[in-house]
Design a protein around this motif. Sequence first.
Motif, PDB file in Angstrom:
ATOM      1  N   SER A 102       0.951  -1.251   0.064  1.00 42.44           N
ATOM      2  CA  SER A 102       0.066   0.057   0.120  1.00 42.44           C
ATOM      3  C   SER A 102       0.822   1.137   0.119  1.00 42.44           C
ATOM      4  N   MET A 103       1.952   1.083  -0.595  1.00 43.35           N
ATOM      5  CA  MET A 103       2.948   2.286  -0.585  1.00 43.35           C
ATOM      6  C   MET A 103       2.420   3.547  -1.454  1.00 43.35           C
ATOM      7  N   GLY A 104       1.657   3.177  -2.513  1.00 47.27           N
ATOM      8  CA  GLY A 104       1.338   4.220  -3.406  1.00 47.27           C
ATOM      9  C   GLY A 104       2.385   4.872  -4.538  1.00 47.27           C
ATOM     10  N   LYS A 105       1.976   5.550  -5.386  1.00 52.39           N
ATOM     11  CA  LYS A 105       2.916   6.116  -6.332  1.00 52.39           C
ATOM     12  C   LYS A 105       4.116   6.995  -5.830  1.00 52.39           C
ATOM     13  N   GLU A 106       3.937   7.517  -4.740  1.00 52.22           N
ATOM     14  CA  GLU A 106       4.937   8.564  -4.152  1.00 52.22           C
ATOM     15  C   GLU A 106       6.095   7.711  -3.707  1.00 52.22           C
ATOM     16  N   ILE A 107       6.148   6.422  -3.362  1.00 49.44           N
ATOM     17  CA  ILE A 107       7.015   5.895  -2.693  1.00 49.44           C
ATOM     18  C   ILE A 107       7.803   4.834  -3.433  1.00 49.44           C
ATOM     19  N   GLU A 108       9.000   4.810  -3.565  1.00 44.32           N
ATOM     20  CA  GLU A 108       9.825   3.639  -4.534  1.00 44.32           C
ATOM     21  C   GLU A 108       9.615   2.349  -3.557  1.00 44.32           C
ATOM     22  N   ASN A 109       9.393   1.466  -4.464  1.00 41.69           N
ATOM     23  CA  ASN A 109       8.970   0.118  -3.805  1.00 41.69           C
ATOM     24  C   ASN A 109       9.388  -1.168  -4.735  1.00 41.69           C
ATOM     25  N   ASN A 110      10.495  -1.108  -5.508  1.00 38.37           N
ATOM     26  CA  ASN A 110      10.814  -1.982  -6.508  1.00 38.37           C
ATOM     27  C   ASN A 110      11.467  -2.979  -5.685  1.00 38.37           C
ATOM     28  N   HIS A 111      12.294  -2.672  -4.554  1.00 41.43           N
ATOM     29  CA  HIS A 111      12.887  -3.465  -3.779  1.00 41.43           C
ATOM     30  C   HIS A 111      12.326  -3.648  -2.331  1.00 41.43           C
ATOM     31  N   ILE A 112      12.049  -4.863  -1.877  1.00 41.81           N
ATOM     32  CA  ILE A 112      11.524  -4.896  -0.239  1.00 41.81           C
ATOM     33  C   ILE A 112      12.630  -5.630   0.280  1.00 41.81           C
ATOM     34  N   GLN A 113      13.144  -4.738   1.246  1.00 45.57           N
ATOM     35  CA  GLN A 113      14.270  -5.159   2.207  1.00 45.57           C
ATOM     36  C   GLN A 113      13.716  -4.763   3.595  1.00 45.57           C
ATOM     37  N   LEU A 114      13.676  -5.821   4.476  1.00 45.52           N
ATOM     38  CA  LEU A 114      13.525  -5.458   5.828  1.00 45.52           C
ATOM     39  C   LEU A 114      14.186  -6.521   6.845  1.00 45.52           C
ATOM     40  N   THR A 115      14.585  -6.093   8.088  1.00 44.45           N
ATOM     41  CA  THR A 115      15.339  -6.784   8.932  1.00 44.45           C
ATOM     42  C   THR A 115      14.231  -7.916   9.760  1.00 44.45           C
ATOM     43  N   ILE A 116      14.488  -9.272   9.739  1.00 42.29           N
ATOM     44  CA  ILE A 116      13.694 -10.131  10.491  1.00 42.29           C
ATOM     45  C   ILE A 116      14.390 -10.415  11.840  1.00 42.29           C
ATOM     46  N   GLN A 117      13.691 -10.012  12.948  1.00 43.79           N
ATOM     47  CA  GLN A 117      14.717 -10.129  14.050  1.00 43.79           C
ATOM     48  C   GLN A 117      13.661 -11.036  15.225  1.00 43.79           C
ATOM     49  N   GLY A 118      14.449 -11.328  16.270  1.00 42.23           N
ATOM     50  CA  GLY A 118      13.863 -11.883  17.502  1.00 42.23           C
ATOM     51  C   GLY A 118      12.911 -13.196  17.005  1.00 42.23           C
ATOM     52  N   GLN A 119      11.891 -13.222  18.024  1.00 42.23           N
ATOM     53  CA  GLN A 119      11.154 -14.292  18.019  1.00 42.23           C
ATOM     54  C   GLN A 119      10.301 -14.269  16.599  1.00 42.23           C
TER      55      GLN A 119
ATOM     56  N   SER B 251       1.664  -3.813  -5.242  1.00 43.12           N
ATOM     57  CA  SER B 251       2.000  -2.206  -5.191  1.00 43.12           C
ATOM     58  C   SER B 251       2.338  -1.413  -6.518  1.00 43.12           C
ATOM     59  N   ASP B 252       2.614  -2.489  -7.518  1.00 42.60           N
ATOM     60  CA  ASP B 252       2.837  -1.859  -8.837  1.00 42.60           C
ATOM     61  C   ASP B 252       1.902  -2.038 -10.021  1.00 42.60           C
ATOM     62  N   LEU B 253       1.273  -3.489  -9.673  1.00 47.15           N
ATOM     63  CA  LEU B 253       0.108  -3.914 -10.888  1.00 47.15           C
ATOM     64  C   LEU B 253      -1.317  -3.431 -10.531  1.00 47.15           C
ATOM     65  N   GLN B 254      -1.472  -3.573  -9.137  1.00 51.46           N
ATOM     66  CA  GLN B 254      -2.828  -3.472  -8.741  1.00 51.46           C
ATOM     67  C   GLN B 254      -2.982  -2.306  -7.638  1.00 51.46           C
ATOM     68  N   GLN B 255      -2.429  -1.148  -7.907  1.00 51.15           N
ATOM     69  CA  GLN B 255      -2.222  -0.120  -6.889  1.00 51.15           C
ATOM     70  C   GLN B 255      -3.561   0.611  -6.791  1.00 51.15           C
ATOM     71  N   LYS B 256      -3.994   0.894  -5.543  1.00 46.65           N
ATOM     72  CA  LYS B 256      -5.386   1.382  -5.118  1.00 46.65           C
ATOM     73  C   LYS B 256      -5.061   3.013  -5.244  1.00 46.65           C
ATOM     74  N   VAL B 257      -6.200   3.518  -5.676  1.00 46.06           N
ATOM     75  CA  VAL B 257      -6.115   5.075  -5.905  1.00 46.06           C
ATOM     76  C   VAL B 257      -5.968   5.598  -4.479  1.00 46.06           C
ATOM     77  N   GLY B 258      -6.587   5.134  -3.340  1.00 46.79           N
ATOM     78  CA  GLY B 258      -6.280   5.468  -2.114  1.00 46.79           C
ATOM     79  C   GLY B 258      -5.187   5.320  -1.475  1.00 46.79           C
ATOM     80  N   ASP B 259      -4.205   4.488  -1.960  1.00 52.09           N
ATOM     81  CA  ASP B 259      -2.944   4.493  -1.192  1.00 52.09           C
ATOM     82  C   ASP B 259      -1.961   5.589  -1.399  1.00 52.09           C
ATOM     83  N   THR B 260      -2.418   6.358  -2.556  1.00 58.41           N
ATOM     84  CA  THR B 260      -1.443   7.633  -2.564  1.00 58.41           C
ATOM     85  C   THR B 260      -2.326   8.808  -2.036  1.00 58.41           C
TER      86      THR B 260
END
Length: 858
Positions: free
Chosen positions: A574-591, A617-626
């Motif tokens: 749900s990042m919308g058009k204003e946020i770059e989202n080609n690459h998803i990177q995140l830490t996975i930590q703890g339990q 986020s790219d192919l089925q982007q919702k209008v409300g996400d921006t």
Amino acid sequence: MRLSQKKAAFQNQVLTRFDLFKSLFLTLPFQRVRHTGTLLPFFTTHCEQGVEKHQTPERIIDSFFDQYEQYVQEDDRLDLLFRIVQYVERQVVLFDAVEDSAFKSVGKSDETGGLDSILGATQSNPQTRKQVINRLKEMSVRLVLTAHPTQFYPGPVLSIINDLIEVLKKNDIPKIHLLLQQLGKTPFINKLKPTPVDEAASLAWYLENVFYKVASDIQARIDDELELSTKELDHLIELGFWPGGDRDGNPNVTWESTKKVATLLRTILFRCYYRDFRVVKRRITFRGVESYMEKLQELFYDNSFNPVENPVDETEKILENLTAIIRVLREDHDGLFVEIVEDLKRKVLTFGCYFTTLDIRQDSSVLRQTFNWLLENYPEETGISLAEIGDSEEAKEQHIKFTEHNLALNEGAEPLVEDTLKVIQLIKQIQQSGSERAVQRFIISNCQQASDILGLMQLFLWQGWKKEDLTMDFVPLFETVDDLKHAADVMRSLYSNEVYAHHLKKRGNKQTIMLGFSDSTKDGGYLMANWSIYKAKVELTAISREYDVDLIFFDGRGGPPARGGGKTQRFYASMGKEIENNHIQLTIQGQTISSQYGSLDSARYNIEQLIQAGLVSDLQQKVGDTLTPKQKDVIDQMAAESHHKFLELRHHPQFLQYLETLSPLKALSSINISSRPMKRNSGKELRLEDLRAISFVTAWSQLKQNIPGFFGVGTALQWAEDNNLWSYVKNLYETSGMFNTVIDNCMMSMTKSNFHITAYLKDDPEFGEFWTLLKEEFDLTKSYLMKLTGMEELMENYPVERASILEREKIILPLLIIQHYAIRLLEKQAVKDEKTETYQKLIGRTIYGVVNAGRNLA
């Protein structure tokens, strides 16, 4: 499956089976276990009744012992409390295993279709197929495992859990019984604090037993569905690793441990390859492949069991031989068994000779200290005078000329300076062993100015690296609310720097920026943290697009919603058009590692959900996400109100005192769960700014108050209603995926709260007023969340997750009462001196079970 059906399935497949299987504990051939198991239901009921009556923990436990004095002698009371803790710990493991064994039948309630629906659509629609393939080629998902001190299950227990999951799927009672016996005998804690290498070995269990297989399976499935070759999407799923590389605030991570971890990862990977190759060798017994098989046998065996001191990258050689075998099988042997060779090739394409990218992280203050040390010791070579620079950021940027030298390390350097310079030298060696993908990022924590990045780049050039061969990415980490505000200005300065722009061009014009949820939550509260990061992403995306830079956001998300966890996939979708989202990177930590990626089924599901989020986020982007300008303005004002409320709490004179006195905060530094200290500047008096966000959030979760996950949200929603903005807030919840997820995650935090446990504090002469302040905001937030969502209870739309949470809370209630009991006795000095250490150990033991049961509490 409708929500009511899912809830019924959870009742039958999880809750009922858990009740049945936990009775097996009473049949274990251990007398102490039977005795404890007999008393535990009575103790649990007694705790529930005491909490309902708002009794103190002392009253609850003392009255229990008085009531059952014929079964528990006075000298055995403390021993029984320890046995109850151990018993409950194992009940938590059993519940984990039962729930995970039912994963496929129960499923998840908040996701529909997932990757299946998207891949299914490609079969009937060529245009959709083309769009999906193009999107997959430009996107990637990277999961970065971190060694933060909340991963409590040791390797042997993880193995038992996974074995339990498999036998529970088959309802194999004899084997379940045997595994429960093993569980009863297996220790849950370390006698000594783990080293960074120990932590790496522990997390490598997931690499070897889960990710190695799951990443390949997902890749194969996508390749088959879309009819792609093995190599077309070889970077779709990536892994990152922090143990041994993350030295920020951890003096136990040194260049030696970094080297050992890199070697360990390589060796474990080759053993995985060797096991797979043995299967290949058993099947591929045909003529024409002998020489290729012999070369692979030698490569895999030697690197697995006879590794040399400084190995080289063998990836291309391995791929060359595997490709040759595939060619012979297809041309001369009708493609017989070609799929098992392709599977191994796919794994080699994914993991190379390194397994996972080892990130290096250090605080900006240490990097500045190292930079200044070289200026002081090599004034002529560096050509920079400290006096000339002073405290001017502009002067420092101008004086960094990116000169190339090989400045030696003199004796007498501070340990952190020595480690920084030696690890910069070591990186080149690690890259030679496993390609630049083995270690290619240096993350600067607490990054506040462009010179933090430029100065680090110069440090590399002063340690023998050449500008044209600088195979490293420099990653700023913006964490606090203030740093997030200035992040765009820092990046503009960097993009405008001619030398840095040239370096970026050589790196494919890709810039990774890390954004940290944890410290921003501690700094600004839940709503402000989420909104500050969202705004920063919008601003950083705009600037990066202006300079034609391919921006990669790396999110420092923890397990709980208060540190960016919760319904992570929905954020990315749900990042919308204003946020770059080609690459998803995140830490996975703890339990979160064990709860979401601890089994093959759950890991496959969660990785596929992240891939699906990137596609949606790219192919089925919702209008409300921006968001519209008005929507942004409404959230901005609400965040400001929430921030103000949170700062009032933070500045309350009893804030830290309450946390230190009533929670197990002090105990977190003494239990053997991590090589990392609980706080920065350990040894000094506790300050909130030094307290690590993990410890901060964990302490509140042990109190069952989860303040970082909701405090200020109710005040913000009330303000919106009072200022005639309620219709905008309702519209945001209904149309914005981002805002909807923020609210839903807030409800998750609140569902895991239980103010009844500490309700006795309401009349406490010291903390009564402060406790009431917390409870009033909880009640206010809950009432407004119900009004906003139209629900009658928290998490009403997620009945399976809600039921799981409530059952887990019920299991661990005895641990919480015991923990608070021990804390209060020690605080009142009502414990004999010789028993002080024993009570401290009791507190430590309860922390394990509470966090493991919560799955994303710390």
